[in-house]
Structure formats: structure tokens, C-alpha cells
Design a protein around this motif. Structure first.
Motif, PDB file in Angstrom:
ATOM      1  N   MET A   1       0.825  -1.199   0.000  1.00  0.00           N
ATOM      2  CA  MET A   1       0.000   0.000   0.000  1.00  0.00           C
ATOM      3  C   MET A   1       0.867   1.261   0.000  1.00  0.00           C
ATOM      4  O   MET A   1       0.470   2.279  -0.537  1.00  0.00           O
ATOM      5  N   ALA A   2       2.040   1.159   0.600  1.00  0.00           N
ATOM      6  CA  ALA A   2       2.918   2.325   0.714  1.00  0.00           C
ATOM      7  C   ALA A   2       3.318   2.859  -0.664  1.00  0.00           C
ATOM      8  O   ALA A   2       3.334   4.075  -0.895  1.00  0.00           O
ATOM      9  N   TRP A   3       3.617   1.934  -1.607  1.00  0.00           N
ATOM     10  CA  TRP A   3       4.042   2.388  -2.938  1.00  0.00           C
ATOM     11  C   TRP A   3       2.897   3.062  -3.690  1.00  0.00           C
ATOM     12  O   TRP A   3       3.110   4.010  -4.436  1.00  0.00           O
ATOM     13  N   LEU A   4       1.695   2.574  -3.484  1.00  0.00           N
ATOM     14  CA  LEU A   4       0.528   3.217  -4.082  1.00  0.00           C
ATOM     15  C   LEU A   4       0.392   4.638  -3.562  1.00  0.00           C
ATOM     16  O   LEU A   4       0.177   5.582  -4.332  1.00  0.00           O
ATOM     17  N   ILE A   5       0.541   4.808  -2.265  1.00  0.00           N
ATOM     18  CA  ILE A   5       0.411   6.138  -1.655  1.00  0.00           C
ATOM     19  C   ILE A   5       1.522   7.066  -2.137  1.00  0.00           C
ATOM     20  O   ILE A   5       1.266   8.219  -2.497  1.00  0.00           O
ATOM     21  N   VAL A   6       2.762   6.559  -2.174  1.00  0.00           N
ATOM     22  CA  VAL A   6       3.879   7.388  -2.664  1.00  0.00           C
ATOM     23  C   VAL A   6       3.623   7.792  -4.117  1.00  0.00           C
ATOM     24  O   VAL A   6       3.823   8.950  -4.501  1.00  0.00           O
ATOM     25  N   GLY A   7       3.166   6.849  -4.934  1.00  0.00           N
ATOM     26  CA  GLY A   7       2.862   7.158  -6.333  1.00  0.00           C
ATOM     27  C   GLY A   7       1.772   8.204  -6.462  1.00  0.00           C
ATOM     28  O   GLY A   7       1.877   9.141  -7.274  1.00  0.00           O
ATOM     29  N   LEU A   8       0.713   8.069  -5.661  1.00  0.00           N
ATOM     30  CA  LEU A   8      -0.368   9.061  -5.685  1.00  0.00           C
ATOM     31  C   LEU A   8       0.131  10.435  -5.277  1.00  0.00           C
ATOM     32  O   LEU A   8      -0.207  11.447  -5.903  1.00  0.00           O
ATOM     33  N   VAL A   9       0.943  10.484  -4.219  1.00  0.00           N
ATOM     34  CA  VAL A   9       1.471  11.771  -3.745  1.00  0.00           C
ATOM     35  C   VAL A   9       2.320  12.432  -4.834  1.00  0.00           C
ATOM     36  O   VAL A   9       2.186  13.627  -5.101  1.00  0.00           O
ATOM     37  N   LEU A  10       3.180  11.651  -5.472  1.00  0.00           N
ATOM     38  CA  LEU A  10       4.024  12.213  -6.532  1.00  0.00           C
ATOM     39  C   LEU A  10       3.189  12.668  -7.728  1.00  0.00           C
ATOM     40  O   LEU A  10       3.320  13.802  -8.197  1.00  0.00           O
ATOM     41  N   PHE A  11       2.342  11.765  -8.231  1.00  0.00           N
ATOM     42  CA  PHE A  11       1.585  12.072  -9.444  1.00  0.00           C
ATOM     43  C   PHE A  11       0.588  13.203  -9.229  1.00  0.00           C
ATOM     44  O   PHE A  11       0.565  14.183  -9.971  1.00  0.00           O
ATOM     45  N   LEU A  12      -0.241  13.065  -8.198  1.00  0.00           N
ATOM     46  CA  LEU A  12      -1.247  14.109  -7.954  1.00  0.00           C
ATOM     47  C   LEU A  12      -0.603  15.369  -7.389  1.00  0.00           C
ATOM     48  O   LEU A  12      -1.088  16.474  -7.636  1.00  0.00           O
ATOM     49  N   GLY A  13       0.493  15.197  -6.664  1.00  0.00           N
ATOM     50  CA  GLY A  13       1.197  16.367  -6.122  1.00  0.00           C
ATOM     51  C   GLY A  13       1.725  17.273  -7.218  1.00  0.00           C
ATOM     52  O   GLY A  13       1.503  18.494  -7.195  1.00  0.00           O
ATOM     53  N   VAL A  14       2.396  16.691  -8.192  1.00  0.00           N
ATOM     54  CA  VAL A  14       2.947  17.511  -9.273  1.00  0.00           C
ATOM     55  C   VAL A  14       1.824  18.120 -10.122  1.00  0.00           C
ATOM     56  O   VAL A  14       1.965  19.218 -10.654  1.00  0.00           O
ATOM     57  N   HIS A  15       0.691  17.436 -10.185  1.00  0.00           N
ATOM     58  CA  HIS A  15      -0.453  17.969 -10.925  1.00  0.00           C
ATOM     59  C   HIS A  15      -1.272  18.965 -10.100  1.00  0.00           C
ATOM     60  O   HIS A  15      -2.294  19.465 -10.568  1.00  0.00           O
ATOM     61  N   SER A  16      -0.827  19.219  -8.868  1.00  0.00           N
ATOM     62  CA  SER A  16      -1.557  20.128  -7.983  1.00  0.00           C
ATOM     63  C   SER A  16      -0.827  21.447  -7.745  1.00  0.00           C
ATOM     64  O   SER A  16      -1.235  22.229  -6.891  1.00  0.00           O
ATOM     65  N   VAL A  17       0.244  21.694  -8.477  1.00  0.00           N
ATOM     66  CA  VAL A  17       1.013  22.925  -8.277  1.00  0.00           C
ATOM     67  C   VAL A  17       0.110  24.147  -8.392  1.00  0.00           C
ATOM     68  O   VAL A  17       0.132  25.037  -7.540  1.00  0.00           O
ATOM     69  N   SER A  18      -0.716  24.202  -9.419  1.00  0.00           N
ATOM     70  CA  SER A  18      -1.595  25.369  -9.627  1.00  0.00           C
ATOM     71  C   SER A  18      -2.749  25.402  -8.631  1.00  0.00           C
ATOM     72  O   SER A  18      -3.317  26.463  -8.401  1.00  0.00           O
ATOM     73  N   TYR A  56      -0.592  -0.371  -6.709  1.00  0.00           N
ATOM     74  CA  TYR A  56      -1.974  -0.846  -6.797  1.00  0.00           C
ATOM     75  C   TYR A  56      -1.995  -2.347  -7.069  1.00  0.00           C
ATOM     76  O   TYR A  56      -2.770  -3.086  -6.477  1.00  0.00           O
ATOM     77  N   GLY A  57      -1.108  -2.801  -7.949  1.00  0.00           N
ATOM     78  CA  GLY A  57      -1.009  -4.235  -8.232  1.00  0.00           C
ATOM     79  C   GLY A  57      -0.618  -5.028  -6.991  1.00  0.00           C
ATOM     80  O   GLY A  57      -1.182  -6.092  -6.722  1.00  0.00           O
ATOM     81  N   LEU A  58       0.317  -4.514  -6.213  1.00  0.00           N
ATOM     82  CA  LEU A  58       0.716  -5.179  -4.970  1.00  0.00           C
ATOM     83  C   LEU A  58      -0.433  -5.196  -3.964  1.00  0.00           C
ATOM     84  O   LEU A  58      -0.672  -6.211  -3.306  1.00  0.00           O
ATOM     85  N   ALA A  59      -1.143  -4.073  -3.848  1.00  0.00           N
ATOM     86  CA  ALA A  59      -2.251  -3.974  -2.885  1.00  0.00           C
ATOM     87  C   ALA A  59      -3.391  -4.923  -3.250  1.00  0.00           C
ATOM     88  O   ALA A  59      -4.079  -5.427  -2.361  1.00  0.00           O
ATOM     89  N   ARG A  60      -3.582  -5.183  -4.539  1.00  0.00           N
ATOM     90  CA  ARG A  60      -4.657  -6.089  -4.967  1.00  0.00           C
ATOM     91  C   ARG A  60      -4.367  -7.538  -4.581  1.00  0.00           C
ATOM     92  O   ARG A  60      -5.281  -8.361  -4.527  1.00  0.00           O
ATOM     93  N   GLN A  61      -3.104  -7.860  -4.289  1.00  0.00           N
ATOM     94  CA  GLN A  61      -2.757  -9.230  -3.910  1.00  0.00           C
ATOM     95  C   GLN A  61      -3.244  -9.567  -2.501  1.00  0.00           C
ATOM     96  O   GLN A  61      -3.441 -10.742  -2.185  1.00  0.00           O
ATOM     97  N   ALA A  62      -3.388  -8.554  -1.652  1.00  0.00           N
ATOM     98  CA  ALA A  62      -3.895  -8.763  -0.286  1.00  0.00           C
ATOM     99  C   ALA A  62      -4.923  -7.666   0.001  1.00  0.00           C
ATOM    100  O   ALA A  62      -4.668  -6.732   0.751  1.00  0.00           O
ATOM    101  N   PRO A  63      -6.102  -7.766  -0.629  1.00  0.00           N
ATOM    102  CA  PRO A  63      -7.070  -6.674  -0.523  1.00  0.00           C
ATOM    103  C   PRO A  63      -7.654  -6.516   0.887  1.00  0.00           C
ATOM    104  O   PRO A  63      -7.881  -7.494   1.586  1.00  0.00           O
TER     105      PRO A  63
END
Length: 194
Positions: A1-18, A56-63
Motif C-alpha cells: 500500500m505504501a508504494w501506491l500512496i507514494v505514487g499518488l502523492v508524486l503524481f497528484l502532487g505535481v499535478h496540484s502545483v496550480s 496498486y497491483g501489490l495492494a490487490r494481492q492482499a485486498p
């Protein structure tokens, strides 16, 4: 789950500058140069997307089930997804669809996220799709505020046409059919029609 959260923070974070700072994009581009800003923006987006997909793929293995949506919600999700690809294409093809939706890309993301939240109830789903839904709502509010104070980036002034609407409609619905009947299952291992 941690990698999903880090990915979300990076992706949505950079898209949230404005969203965070209406002039943030201009300030950063001024400091780094337009090319440097776009390069860093692209790199952070790509790394964030890759980590999101992997996490997300890792998190789906142990939902972890947060809620169990009724079976009928899958049908509602399929219906809600119908305009998503049309709107996504209309964001780049000026015409009546683009004018009516005002911000077709954000509307597309909101519909996509809502549809997936209706049909899926694991913690990973809530984080991924809920994160995108919250971001799209916040960005739409931010776009309105920036426009009200004259800080909105001007949209490219491309001529609109009925042909663009037809292209968005035909290709969008075709892409929807492709995803429903084949690509979604092949890419994500989940077949929308069961």
C-alpha cells in the motif's frame, strides 16, 4: 500500500502545483526555465504513475475490504463510464462537446473515478480512485478561482468544429467498447462484463 500512496502523492502532487499556488507553475517555470520545468514535471509524473500502478497491483494481492458494493453498481459504473473517453478526447478536439463540458478532462476524471468507486470497495480502490476524484474536484474549483482573478492559463485557440465532435464521439465510444470487451481485462485482469 505504501508504494501506491507514494505514487499518488508524486503524481497528484505535481499535478496540484496550480491548485496550491495559482502562480506556482509560472514561478517554477521562471526559475527553472520552461524546458527544465516541463522535464521535471514529466519525470515526477512518470515515476508517480509507475509507482501507482505497481503499488496498486501489490495492494490487490492482499485486498482490505472497506465496503462491498452491490452487484448492480457494476452496471451503474458501466453506464457512468460511457462518456469518459468521449470527454477525454473532446479535451483535445475543440467543438460543442468541449464548450458544453467546459473542462472535459476534469469531468472525465471525475466520472472515471466515481464509476470505479461505485464498483470497487477495497482500500486500494478507495485510495486510488478517491484520490483522483478529490484531486479533480479540487482542480475544478481552483480553475474557477484562477479564472475569476485572471490567473487561468489560456486554452489553445484552436477552431472548433462538428468534425471534432464526431471524431471524439466515434473514437471515444469505440475506445469504450474496446476497454469493456477486451483491454480492461487484458490490462488489469478485471473483466467489466464478468
Amino acid at each position: 500500500m505504501a508504494w501506491l500512496i507514494v505514487g499518488l502523492v508524486l503524481f497528484l502532487g505535481v499535478h496540484s502545483v496550480s491548485i496550491v499556488s495559482p502562480q506556482g507553475r509560472q514561478v517554477l517555470a521562471g526559475r527553472m526555465g520552461e524546458g527544465g520545468f516541463k522535464g521535471l514535471y514529466s519525470l515526477v509524473s512518470f515515476v508517480g504513475l509507475a509507482l501507482m500502478v505497481w503499488g496498486y497491483g501489490l495492494a490487490r494481492q492482499a485486498p482490505v475490504v472497506v465496503y462491498a458494493p452491490p452487484t448492480g453498481m457494476r452496471h451503474a459504473a458501466l453506464l457512468l463510464m460511457l462518456p469518459v473517453f468521449v470527454l477525454l478526447l473532446a479535451a483535445y478536439l475543440p467543438g460543442r462537446i468541449q464548450r458544453a463540458a467546459k473542462h472535459p478532462m476534469l469531468l472525465s476524471v471525475k466520472l472515471w473515478a466515481t464509476a470505479h468507486l461505485l464498483a470497487n470497495g477495497t482500500l486500494a480502490d478507495v485510495l486510488l480512485f478517491g484520490g483522483f476524484l478529490a484531486w479533480a474536484v479540487a482542480d475544478r474549483i481552483s480553475v474557477k478561482r484562477r479564472a475569476a482573478v485572471g490567473l487561468a492559463r489560456p486554452a489553445p485557440a484552436l477552431p472548433g468544429s462538428a468534425a471534432n465532435d464526431a471524431i471524439a464521439l466515434v473514437l471515444g465510444l469505440g475506445t469504450y467498447a474496446l476497454f469493456v470487451f477486451w483491454a480492461h481485462g487484458w490490462l488489469f485482469g478485471v473483466w467489466p462484463l464478468g
